[in-house]
Enzyme design. Structure first.
Site, PDB file in Angstrom:
ATOM      1  CG  ASP A   1      18.805  11.696  -3.677  1.00 63.76           C
ATOM      2  OD1 ASP A   1      20.067  11.693  -3.904  1.00 63.76           O
ATOM      3  OD2 ASP A   1      18.477  10.792  -4.206  1.00 63.76           O
TER       4      ASP A   1
ATOM      5  CG  HIS B   1      17.551   3.402  -2.861  1.00 66.20           C
ATOM      6  ND1 HIS B   1      17.174   2.499  -3.799  1.00 66.20           N
ATOM      7  CD2 HIS B   1      16.555   4.144  -2.476  1.00 66.20           C
ATOM      8  CE1 HIS B   1      15.821   2.730  -3.936  1.00 66.20           C
ATOM      9  NE2 HIS B   1      15.311   3.718  -2.855  1.00 66.20           N
TER      10      HIS B   1
ATOM     11  N   GLY C   1      19.650   8.060  -3.163  1.00 68.58           N
ATOM     12  CA  GLY C   1      18.271   7.910  -2.624  1.00 68.58           C
ATOM     13  C   GLY C   1      18.034   7.923  -1.093  1.00 68.58           C
TER      14      GLY C   1
ATOM     15  CG  ASP D   1      11.154   1.181   0.263  1.00 69.00           C
ATOM     16  OD1 ASP D   1      11.310   1.751   1.377  1.00 69.00           O
ATOM     17  OD2 ASP D   1      11.060   1.590  -0.841  1.00 69.00           O
TER      18      ASP D   1
ATOM     19  CG  HIS E   1      11.378   3.889  -3.966  1.00 68.64           C
ATOM     20  ND1 HIS E   1      10.799   4.340  -2.601  1.00 68.64           N
ATOM     21  CD2 HIS E   1      11.175   4.829  -5.140  1.00 68.64           C
ATOM     22  CE1 HIS E   1      10.270   5.787  -3.118  1.00 68.64           C
ATOM     23  NE2 HIS E   1      10.320   5.886  -4.293  1.00 68.64           N
TER      24      HIS E   1
ATOM     25  CG  ASP F   1       8.440   3.810   0.408  1.00 70.63           C
ATOM     26  OD1 ASP F   1       8.490   2.611   0.600  1.00 70.63           O
ATOM     27  OD2 ASP F   1       9.418   4.315   0.065  1.00 70.63           O
TER      28      ASP F   1
END
Ligand code: FE2
Length: 384
Positions: free
Chosen positions: A106, A148, A156, A183, A185, A272
């Site tokens: 990723d 991240h 990430g 966020d 995450h 997100d």
């Protein structure tokens, strides 16, 4: 129906009052921008073209003349080393695929990575400098928010942890910094960087369940050593609504402001969790993001850094961040998206408003009450 209309009128009156108040405050609003930075950030594989879409909407709304432009410079290795390890910096700059440094899957090496890294780090440092010098009161760095990335590893979709770089730079003058991450995450990179610190309070509100990336962010993780109680994780269920985000944020912000007494604030506005995002987890709109920002700006005179983050429905991300920027400027903008190169991306509504879905909010009243009573919040609240 009448109740709903009354609610809307009250909300719109509140919004107008806030805008008037923010307009009267005449804060200097900075915006990290250069055409080069927009072009390079648009190459990021996880968000191809997003920087371009967001910036062109801000431009189309005519907000640019009211902003203080903060031009990113190219960071030196020393600048990057404020947070990142030397070997990792070397791997990034050499654009070397590497399992050890997470430069695969990723976080692939992509054409332009070196330039992206240098400019993102330079932008993070310049954003902090603009607040340190008092050139601006609030600075928007919408390409930032890459929470991240670790000191020695990409993760990430994040290669450079601009949040940590900005915070460490801000610490040169401001003793206590609060970082609030919205966020969807968990902000694992930021948490681990300041886990032992009682000078940087990290708060992350995120989706937390088995299999949801990055898998960290338990309510039990509250910091260690001197940092105990200075890391606050708020794991949320599916369907989080504007109403519940606002409620939680009001409690958390009030606790931070009165008990931790920060000298600067960082807000990570990862988008997100917006309705329409491919994650399909939360049901937020621009309204709650705007509310959180307005609370920070109206209730304090603290230097404030506003960052981006995730956000994979690019037009909705652009809607949300443009609204936040306009709100910080104290400007009421038309709901009709102005004509510009990317107008077609906003169909069918062509409106600045984000449409909620009918998904239920599984964060019940009792769950939110339980959250407010967690050890970490309770500890801060009890200091009043
Ligand atoms: Fe995210």
């Amino acid at each position: 129906m009448i109740g709903e209309l009354a609610g809307k009128t009250a909300a719109s009156q509140y919004e107008n009052q806030m805008l008037v108040m923010l307009g009267e405050m005449k804060k200097k609003i900075g915006y990290v921008y250069s055409e080069d930075y927009i072009r390079i950030s648009s190459l990021l594989p996880s968000n191809k073209g997003r920087s371009e879409i967001v910036h062109r909407l801000i431009e189309a709304y005519g907000l640019m003349p009211d902003l203080v432009i903060v031009a990113p410079r190219q960071a030196s290795k020393k600048g990057l080393a404020l947070f990142h390890d030397e070997e990792y910096i070397q791997a990034l700059l050499e654009e070397k695929e590497s399992e050890i440094f997470g430069l695969e899957q990723d976080c692939p090496v992509f054409e332009g990575l070196r330039q992206y890294v240098i400019l993102t780090a330079g932008a993070a440092l310049e954003a902090a400098n603009s607040l340190l010098s008092g050139e601006v009161d609030v600075c928007f760095h919408l390409q930032g928010g890459r929470h991240h990335a670790k000191s020695d590893e990409a993760s990430g979709f994040c290669y450079v942890n601009d949040i940590c770089l900005s915070i460490l730079q801000l610490r040169k003058r401001f003793a206590r910094i609060a970082c609030i991450d919205l966020d969807i995450h968990h902000g694992d990179g930021t948490e681990s960087a300041f886990y032992f610190s009682n000078q940087v309070l990290t708060v992350s509100l995120h989706r937390y369940c088995a299999g949801f990336y990055p898998g960290t962010g338990s309510i039990e993780d509250i910091g260690k050593g001197p940092g105990k109680f200075y890391n606050l994780n708020l794991p949320m269920e599916r369907g989080l609504s504007d109403e519940n985000l606002k409620k939680i944020f009001e409690t958390v912000w009030s606790s931070i402001l009165h008990n931790f007494k920060p000298e600067a604030v960082v807000l990570v506005s990862g988008a997100d969790g917006l309705a329409g995002d491919p994650h399909k987890e939360w049901n937020l709109t621009e309204e709650s993001f705007e509310h959180c920002l307005e609370l920070i700006l109206s209730e304090s005179n603290l230097p404030c850094l506003i960052l981006g983050g995730g956000g994979y429905h690019h037009p909705n991300t652009a809607r949300c961040w443009t609204k936040m920027l306009a709100s910080a400027l104290g400007k009421k903008v038309s709901e009709d998206i102005p004509e510009h190169k990317y107008l077609h991306l906003y169909e069918p509504s062509f409106s600045l408003k984000i449409e909620k879905t009918s998904a239920p909010d599984l964060n019940t009243e009792s769950y939110i009450t339980k959250l407010k009573q967690t050890q970490c919040i309770a500890k801060h609240m009890s200091l009043v």
